[in-house]
Motif scaffolding. Structure first.
Motif, mmCIF file in Angstrom:
data_model
loop_
_atom_site.group_PDB
_atom_site.id
_atom_site.type_symbol
_atom_site.label_atom_id
_atom_site.label_comp_id
_atom_site.label_asym_id
_atom_site.label_seq_id
_atom_site.Cartn_x
_atom_site.Cartn_y
_atom_site.Cartn_z
ATOM 1 N N ASP A 259 0.732 -1.508 -0.253
ATOM 2 C CA ASP A 259 -0.196 0.262 -0.260
ATOM 3 C C ASP A 259 1.233 1.275 -0.089
ATOM 4 O O ASP A 259 1.647 1.836 0.749
ATOM 5 N N SER A 262 2.404 8.313 1.226
ATOM 6 C CA SER A 262 2.114 9.849 0.638
ATOM 7 C C SER A 262 3.277 10.189 0.009
ATOM 8 O O SER A 262 3.392 10.425 -1.416
ATOM 9 N N LEU A 265 3.325 7.760 -3.959
ATOM 10 C CA LEU A 265 1.726 8.786 -4.635
ATOM 11 C C LEU A 265 2.641 10.448 -5.352
ATOM 12 O O LEU A 265 1.858 10.307 -5.989
ATOM 13 N N HIS A 287 -5.659 12.544 -8.737
ATOM 14 C CA HIS A 287 -5.810 11.012 -8.486
ATOM 15 C C HIS A 287 -4.960 11.323 -6.951
ATOM 16 O O HIS A 287 -4.542 10.717 -5.718
ATOM 17 N N PHE A 288 -3.976 11.270 -7.744
ATOM 18 C CA PHE A 288 -1.778 10.666 -6.840
ATOM 19 C C PHE A 288 -2.212 11.695 -5.940
ATOM 20 O O PHE A 288 -1.535 11.288 -4.161
ATOM 21 N N HIS A 291 -4.769 11.646 -2.969
ATOM 22 C CA HIS A 291 -4.435 10.512 -2.099
ATOM 23 C C HIS A 291 -3.287 10.658 -1.013
ATOM 24 O O HIS A 291 -3.195 10.074 -0.077
ATOM 25 N N GLN A 294 -4.131 13.228 1.135
ATOM 26 C CA GLN A 294 -5.475 12.687 2.939
ATOM 27 C C GLN A 294 -3.868 11.831 3.788
ATOM 28 O O GLN A 294 -4.767 11.595 4.633
ATOM 29 N N LEU A 295 -3.686 11.355 2.727
ATOM 30 C CA LEU A 295 -2.503 9.862 4.014
ATOM 31 C C LEU A 295 -1.797 10.728 4.785
ATOM 32 O O LEU A 295 -1.214 10.945 5.958
#
Length: 520
Positions: A259, A262, A265, A287-288, A291, A294-295
């Motif tokens: 997974d 940050s 991404l 999108h990248f 995300h 957000q992390l």
């Protein structure tokens, strides 16, 4: 005295139980007293340590000359200087003591292992002087130091200090060994050769893990103005290898079946930007970066790139009107958040420049671009935004100079089409029709999906009297954006537009568009 904690600050890791200090994956030699002193300071995490406290903790029950303390501090500073971000982390409080002011994380080897690959790092080895004239060593040394400084401006990239890199000067080295010793992923090396007035610089970027060369370029120039030549070349090197590093790191992230965190991404998003601009490409980047943000909500780099990806969607003329308005709102939030998180982030100010430009506040867009350049003189996109704002303010000559700088810094990058289109508008403003047409032609060839390049070509061709070709360019534009209206774009004239731009719009843009068949 020491517990089992592991402290991490910058690229360093301090394992107290094993009494080990490491830089990346490489162990660092440190005397026993210096080690104890470092632990005492790091554990306080910014709190003042008095001289008496440090003497008692590092030399317990021993009477020693108090000059030993500053001597050990000097040794620590020399070691920590290998990470430029820690160069001033040991502060002296005159008459009182010392303070370690770097950000410190506390954990275990296991807890830090999963994030070890997140920090992108590079060392610039001293460039080799291949000239027969030993006096040219100053130019070679200057090249090395300037490239190091330029690279250190790239957010998210840690650059080993030039003083540490200088220890490898003149040695026969294996770049994989250097990578291991310094704990860095990438190694840049090069050479400088002068023959009379001509200078040739050869630079290579090498993956320190595998020893494989992933980028190289040869630069030729005239030594008449060595400092101007040095700046021109180092800027090119910085922007070129900066892109290569993030693309390589993104490729690694895709290969890891985990997974992504940050930074993985962020790097994937930057790699996605390495292609001509389009709505689809920008949405992929969003999108990248979204995300990633957000992390890690405090990742200002992710926020700055996110703002750019969103705002540029609102500038795509073939995007639905509802998407454009939504993108402008969300992009504004991300840009303002990026600046608030890190006012020194050049890309955050660049995002604000996009925002003001799209709001058609060209004075503030210009100021934001200037702030971006102040923080990173090699940020080519900032110079492009300078040019775009200057054109709308009627300052054509300055706009052309800014565009030339953007193209000099990044002549083969993915935004070549955008840079050429911006320059084309500036040359149209100056009445340089043929030069403008050449810019639009090259932009259209590089990216047939760039609507503004088709518009510029249609207007330039009409101004040149070639109406049939102008109508073909207009047809290309309308195939991309059937609902296109010049009055609804950023190039339209405003009530408060400067007189020079109003004249340009009335005498060149509007008549050219009408002649070519572009809806106004």
């Amino acid at each position: 005295m020491h517990g089992s904690e592991v402290f991490r600050f910058g690229l360093f890791r301090l394992a107290t139980a094993r009494r080990e200090l490491s830089l990346g994956s490489a162990p660092v030699t440190l005397g026993s007293r210096a080690f104890d002193l470092l632990v005492s300071l790091v554990k306080r995490q910014g709190r003042l340590a008095t001289k008496d406290e440090l003497m008692a903790e590092v030399w317990p029950g021993t009477i020693v000359d108090e000059n030993n303390l500053p001597a050990q501090m000097a040794a620590l500073r020399k070691v920590l200087a290998a990470d430029p971000d820690l160069a001033r982390c040991l502060q002296t409080v005159p008459g009182r003591g010392y303070r370690f002011v770097a950000s410190v994380e506390i954990g275990t080897d296991a807890s830090f292992e999963s994030t070890a690959a997140e920090t992108l790092s590079i060392v610039v080895l001293p460039f080799a002087n291949l000239s027969t004239d030993a006096e040219q060593a100053y130019f070679t040394q200057g090249m090395t130091e300037t490239v190091t400084t330029d690279l250190s401006r790239i957010s998210g990239l840690l650059v080993i200090s030039a003083t540490t890199a200088a220890t490898f000067d003149g040695k026969a080295i294996d770049v994989r060994q250097v990578s291991c010793e310094l704990g860095v992923r990438f190694v840049l090396k090069g050479s400088v050769q002068r023959n009379d007035r001509a200078v040739r610089i050869n630079a290579q970027l090498i993956d320190g893990r595998s020893g494989v060369q992933i980028w190289s370029e040869i630069f030729d120039g005239d030594i008449a103005d060595p400092f101007a030549l040095q700046d021109r070349i180092t800027g090119r090197i910085a922007i070129s290898i900066g892109r290569e590093i993030f693309v390589a790191a993104a490729r690694d992230g895709e290969m890891r079946n985990i997974d992504p965190r940050s930074w993985d991404l962020v790097m994937r998003g930057i790699a996605a930007d390495n292609k001509p601009q389009s709505l689809e490409c920008l949405q992929q980047q969003e999108h990248f970066f979204a995300h990633a943000a957000q992390l890690d909500p405090k990742n200002s780099i992710a926020q700055a790139w996110l703002a750019r990806a969103i705002l540029l969607q609102s500038a795509q003329v073939h995007a639905p009107a509802s998407l454009k308005q939504d993108a402008l709102t969300r992009g504004a939030e991300a840009a303002e958040r990026a600046v608030a998180l890190d006012p020194s982030n050049a890309r955050a100010h660049l995002a604000m420049s996009y925002l003001y430009y799209l709001r058609r506040d060209f004075e503030r867009s210009l100021l934001a671009s200037e702030r971006a350049v102040a923080h990173d003189r090699n940020l080519a996109m900032a110079y492009n935004m300078l040019s775009a704002s200057l054109s709308h303010l009627g300052r054509g000559r300055e706009a052309v100079l800014a565009s030339e700088t953007a193209l000099r810094l990044d002549p083969g990058g993915p935004q070549f089409d955008v840079f050429r289109t911006t320059m084309g508008l500036a040359r149209l403003l100056l009445g340089q029709i043929d030069d403008a047409m050449a810019c639009f032609s090259r932009a259209r060839q590089a990216n047939p999906k760039l609507a503004r390049a088709h518009l510029g070509a249609a207007i330039a061709l009409a101004a040149r009297g070639d109406v049939p070709s102008a109508q073909l360019a207009a047809a290309d534009l309308l195939r991309l954006a059937p609902e296109y209206r010049l009055s609804q774009t950023v190039d339209a004239c405003l009530p408060d537009s400067p007189p020079r731009y109003r004249q340009f719009y009335d005498e060149v843009l509007l008549p050219g568009a009408l002649s070519a068949g572009v809806p106004v």
